[in-house]
Structures are given as structure tokens and as C-alpha cells.
Scaffold this motif. Structure first.
Motif, PDB file in Angstrom:
ATOM      1  N   ALA A  68       0.875  -1.163   0.000  1.00 27.18           N
ATOM      2  CA  ALA A  68       0.000   0.000   0.000  1.00 27.18           C
ATOM      3  C   ALA A  68       0.917   1.218   0.000  1.00 27.18           C
ATOM      4  O   ALA A  68       1.765   1.360   0.879  1.00 27.18           O
ATOM      5  N   ILE A  69       0.779   2.065  -1.010  1.00 29.19           N
ATOM      6  CA  ILE A  69       1.619   3.259  -1.153  1.00 29.19           C
ATOM      7  C   ILE A  69       0.809   4.464  -0.695  1.00 29.19           C
ATOM      8  O   ILE A  69      -0.272   4.730  -1.217  1.00 29.19           O
ATOM      9  N   VAL A  70       1.336   5.181   0.278  1.00 30.36           N
ATOM     10  CA  VAL A  70       0.600   6.301   0.883  1.00 30.36           C
ATOM     11  C   VAL A  70       1.383   7.594   0.704  1.00 30.36           C
ATOM     12  O   VAL A  70       2.589   7.639   0.970  1.00 30.36           O
ATOM     13  N   HIS A  71       0.698   8.631   0.234  1.00 31.74           N
ATOM     14  CA  HIS A  71       1.281   9.970   0.148  1.00 31.74           C
ATOM     15  C   HIS A  71       0.396  10.906   0.960  1.00 31.74           C
ATOM     16  O   HIS A  71      -0.833  10.873   0.842  1.00 31.74           O
ATOM     17  N   LEU A  72       1.026  11.741   1.783  1.00 29.81           N
ATOM     18  CA  LEU A  72       0.264  12.610   2.683  1.00 29.81           C
ATOM     19  C   LEU A  72      -0.260  13.875   2.015  1.00 29.81           C
ATOM     20  O   LEU A  72      -1.047  14.610   2.613  1.00 29.81           O
ATOM     21  N   GLY A  73       0.158  14.120   0.763  1.00 33.43           N
ATOM     22  CA  GLY A  73      -0.345  15.292   0.065  1.00 33.43           C
ATOM     23  C   GLY A  73       0.021  16.577   0.776  1.00 33.43           C
ATOM     24  O   GLY A  73       1.124  16.740   1.295  1.00 33.43           O
ATOM     25  N   MET A  74      -0.917  17.516   0.835  1.00 26.09           N
ATOM     26  CA  MET A  74      -0.661  18.823   1.449  1.00 26.09           C
ATOM     27  C   MET A  74      -1.098  18.894   2.905  1.00 26.09           C
ATOM     28  O   MET A  74      -0.607  19.726   3.666  1.00 26.09           O
ATOM     29  N   ILE A 102      -5.804   1.100  15.305  1.00 28.17           N
ATOM     30  CA  ILE A 102      -6.175   1.540  13.953  1.00 28.17           C
ATOM     31  C   ILE A 102      -5.107   2.498  13.440  1.00 28.17           C
ATOM     32  O   ILE A 102      -4.690   3.411  14.165  1.00 28.17           O
ATOM     33  N   LEU A 103      -4.682   2.282  12.203  1.00 29.32           N
ATOM     34  CA  LEU A 103      -3.867   3.273  11.501  1.00 29.32           C
ATOM     35  C   LEU A 103      -4.838   4.108  10.686  1.00 29.32           C
ATOM     36  O   LEU A 103      -5.446   3.619   9.740  1.00 29.32           O
ATOM     37  N   ARG A 104      -5.015   5.368  11.065  1.00 32.76           N
ATOM     38  CA  ARG A 104      -6.055   6.211  10.458  1.00 32.76           C
ATOM     39  C   ARG A 104      -5.436   7.331   9.630  1.00 32.76           C
ATOM     40  O   ARG A 104      -4.522   8.033  10.083  1.00 32.76           O
ATOM     41  N   TYR A 105      -5.983   7.499   8.437  1.00 30.49           N
ATOM     42  CA  TYR A 105      -5.534   8.548   7.512  1.00 30.49           C
ATOM     43  C   TYR A 105      -6.555   9.670   7.482  1.00 30.49           C
ATOM     44  O   TYR A 105      -7.724   9.467   7.154  1.00 30.49           O
ATOM     45  N   ASN A 106      -6.090  10.870   7.814  1.00 28.32           N
ATOM     46  CA  ASN A 106      -6.929  12.065   7.811  1.00 28.32           C
ATOM     47  C   ASN A 106      -6.349  13.044   6.795  1.00 28.32           C
ATOM     48  O   ASN A 106      -5.132  13.246   6.746  1.00 28.32           O
ATOM     49  N   ASP A 107      -7.212  13.645   5.973  1.00 31.37           N
ATOM     50  CA  ASP A 107      -6.710  14.540   4.928  1.00 31.37           C
ATOM     51  C   ASP A 107      -7.786  15.553   4.543  1.00 31.37           C
ATOM     52  O   ASP A 107      -8.605  15.307   3.655  1.00 31.37           O
ATOM     53  N   PRO A 108      -7.794  16.723   5.189  1.00 32.55           N
ATOM     54  CA  PRO A 108      -8.833  17.726   4.901  1.00 32.55           C
ATOM     55  C   PRO A 108      -8.872  18.164   3.444  1.00 32.55           C
ATOM     56  O   PRO A 108      -9.941  18.373   2.883  1.00 32.55           O
ATOM     57  N   ARG A 109      -7.707  18.314   2.810  1.00 33.88           N
ATOM     58  CA  ARG A 109      -7.696  18.849   1.443  1.00 33.88           C
ATOM     59  C   ARG A 109      -7.741  17.753   0.373  1.00 33.88           C
ATOM     60  O   ARG A 109      -7.900  18.049  -0.806  1.00 33.88           O
ATOM     61  N   ARG A 110      -7.548  16.526   0.764  1.00 30.86           N
ATOM     62  CA  ARG A 110      -7.663  15.358  -0.119  1.00 30.86           C
ATOM     63  C   ARG A 110      -6.704  15.396  -1.317  1.00 30.86           C
ATOM     64  O   ARG A 110      -7.045  14.950  -2.403  1.00 30.86           O
ATOM     65  N   PHE A 111      -5.495  15.932  -1.101  1.00 29.48           N
ATOM     66  CA  PHE A 111      -4.469  15.897  -2.145  1.00 29.48           C
ATOM     67  C   PHE A 111      -3.519  14.708  -1.964  1.00 29.48           C
ATOM     68  O   PHE A 111      -2.576  14.548  -2.732  1.00 29.48           O
TER      69      PHE A 111
END
Length: 269
Positions: A68-74, A102-111
Motif C-alpha cells: 500500500a503506497i501512501v502519500h500525505l499530500g498537502m 487503527i492506523l487512520r488517515y486524515n486529509d482535509p484537502r484530499r491531495f
């Protein structure tokens, strides 16, 4: 925007919690990130996470069948939370572990991005990248060879992921100041001695930022929710119009490659 030190701090923060753990479930609440999350990401269910590796600003959750490749964006972040943790507005992906965490991904801007790479294959987003800046492959001989004959500004050269990965805007500004190099100078005009110093300063600045938990500007928090403290150590970034910490002259701020660039005309030449 999380840069290499923030991503590395995240990797170090989540690794003890996820490596060796079986993924019991993937929960996708919103698949509309920078690219749509592929259905294949659910292949990780039932797999043991063997390692967490960083390549540039990407994190790879390694399993026997793929990554699984994850990028945090902005504005993205990865947090380790207990089972049953309240879901917040921008919590888009959960990796539920057998431990109950849980490993949780949060991303307000969704980039940001969640992608899938089958074992034995190479994903296009990881192709044609330069060496890691903290590796032995990034050295003065290498940078001199890349800079020779180039008219491109030295700051833009070291921010080019085809040349070296992960030297983002904050750390390019800081490294060039530490090395006493004008960021606008054509790369081919910078002396080999200065380029050797620049390699050393890039490594030193990144290592210091990682040790201090990254740089918190707007959105970044590391895996335990604590902010990074390298912002307190910044010499020039974000300080245009203020006195140079070395000579007292006013720091100049310009746009270079559409990015804020701050330098001292007296100390950097």
C-alpha cells in the motif's frame, strides 16, 4: 505540506505499531483523493505488514503480496488510534489491525493518495526518482555531475525529484543559506567546493529536522499527535524582511519556480 522529515517522522512513529500486525480490515470512507483509491488496496486485508519504508515522500506498507503506497499530500496525516476511536470529518481511511489499534488517515484537502503495487512490480509514481538525500548515493561527485553545464537555478535543481528526492522548499531554503549559496545562481556556476558543502548541509538540515520531529507550519502533526519543533530552528524560511541571523542585513524574499524563496544577498553569493 509535509516534507521528507515529516514523512520520515511519521514512518518512525507508526512502525512499532504496525510491523508484524495482521490487517483485519480496510475501511474506506472517501475514495476521492488525488487519485481514486483503487479497489485493489483491499488486497492488504488478511496480510501481515512486514515493514514500513519511505521512498521520497511516499510511505510503503509492505506485505508479502504487495505494497500500500501512501502519500500525505498537502494536509494528510497518519495516526495510531485505539479501536472505537471517534471518526472525525476528514478521516478517510482506516487500516484496522489485529492488535485492536487503527492506523487512520486524515486529509482535509484530499491531495494525498492511497495506491496499490503488486509484489515484484514498480508503480509509476516511484519511477525515475533520484537518490535519497541521506543516502551515500547523494554525494558531492554526484551533485557536481548533475549541476555541470546547467543554467537551472541551484535551488530548483536540488528540488527536482529526478536529481534528488525529498528536498522540499523549506529545507532547500535552509540548506542554501547554511552553505552560503545564492538560490538564484545557475547550478553550473556554483563551484564544486560550494556544491560539496551544499550536500553536507542538506544532509545536516534534514537529519536535524527529523531528530526534532519535523517542521510544523499549518497542518503537520506526527504520529503521536505532537507537533514538530524544527520550525523554531528555521534561519530564513518564512522570514523575508527580517534581519539575517548571521549579518543583520534584511532577508530578501522572492518567487523562484513559484515557490517562496528567502535568502541573504550579503551572506549568499
Amino acid at each position: 505540506m509535509p516534507e521528507l522529515p515529516e514523512v520520515e517522522v511519521t514512518r518512525m512513529g507508526i512502525t512499532p505499531h504496525v510491523v508484524g500486525q495482521t490487517v483485519t480490515k480496510i475501511v474506506i470512507r472517501n475514495s476521492r483523493l488525488r487519485w481514486p483509491i483503487p479497489d485493489a488496496i483491499k488486497n492488504i486485508e488478511g496480510q501481515v505488514i512486514r515493514n514500513v519504508v519511505r521512498r521520497a515522500k511516499y510511505l510503503l506498507l509492505e506485505t508479502d503480496i504487495g505494497y500500500a503506497i501512501v502519500h500525505l499530500g498537502m494536509s494528510g496525516s497518519l495516526r495510531i488510534l485505539p479501536a472505537g476511536a471517534v471518526v472525525e470529518k476528514h478521516d478517510h481511511v482506516d487500516v484496522v489491525l489485529a492488535s485492536g489499534e487503527i492506523l487512520r488517515y486524515n486529509d482535509p484537502r484530499r491531495f494525498g493518495a492511497w495506491l496499490w503495487q503488486q509484489a515484484g512490480e514498480n508503480h509509476s509514481v516511484l519511477d525515475k526518482m533520484g537518490p535519497e538525500p541521506l543516502s551515500d548515493d547523494f554525494n558531492s561527485d554526484y551533485l557536481v555531475a548533475k549541476a555541470t553545464g546547467k543554467r537551472k537555478a541551484i535551488k530548483l535543481l536540488i528540488m527536482d525529484n529526478h536529481v534528488v528526492v525529498g528536498v522540499g522548499n523549506i529545507y532547500a531554503n535552509e540548506s542554501l543559506f547554511a552553505a552560503g549559496i545564492d538560490p538564484q545562481c545557475p547550478a553550473g556556476k556554483v563551484s564544486s567546493q560550494k556544491l560539496q558543502l551544499l550536500v553536507s548541509e542538506i544532509k545536516a538540515v534534514l537529519k536535524k529536522a527529523i531528530a526534532q520531529g519535523g517542521t510544523t507550519l499549518k497542518d503537520f502533526k506526527n504520529a503521536d499527535g505532537k507537533p514538530g519543533y524544527f520550525a523554531q530552528e528555521l534561519q530564513v524560511y518564512g522570514k523575508g524582511g527580517q534581519p539575517c541571523p548571521r549579518c543583520g542585513e534584511v532577508l530578501i524574499e522572492i518567487k523562484l519556480g513559484q515557490r517562496a524563496t528567502v535568502f541573504c544577498a550579503n551572506c549568499q553569493h
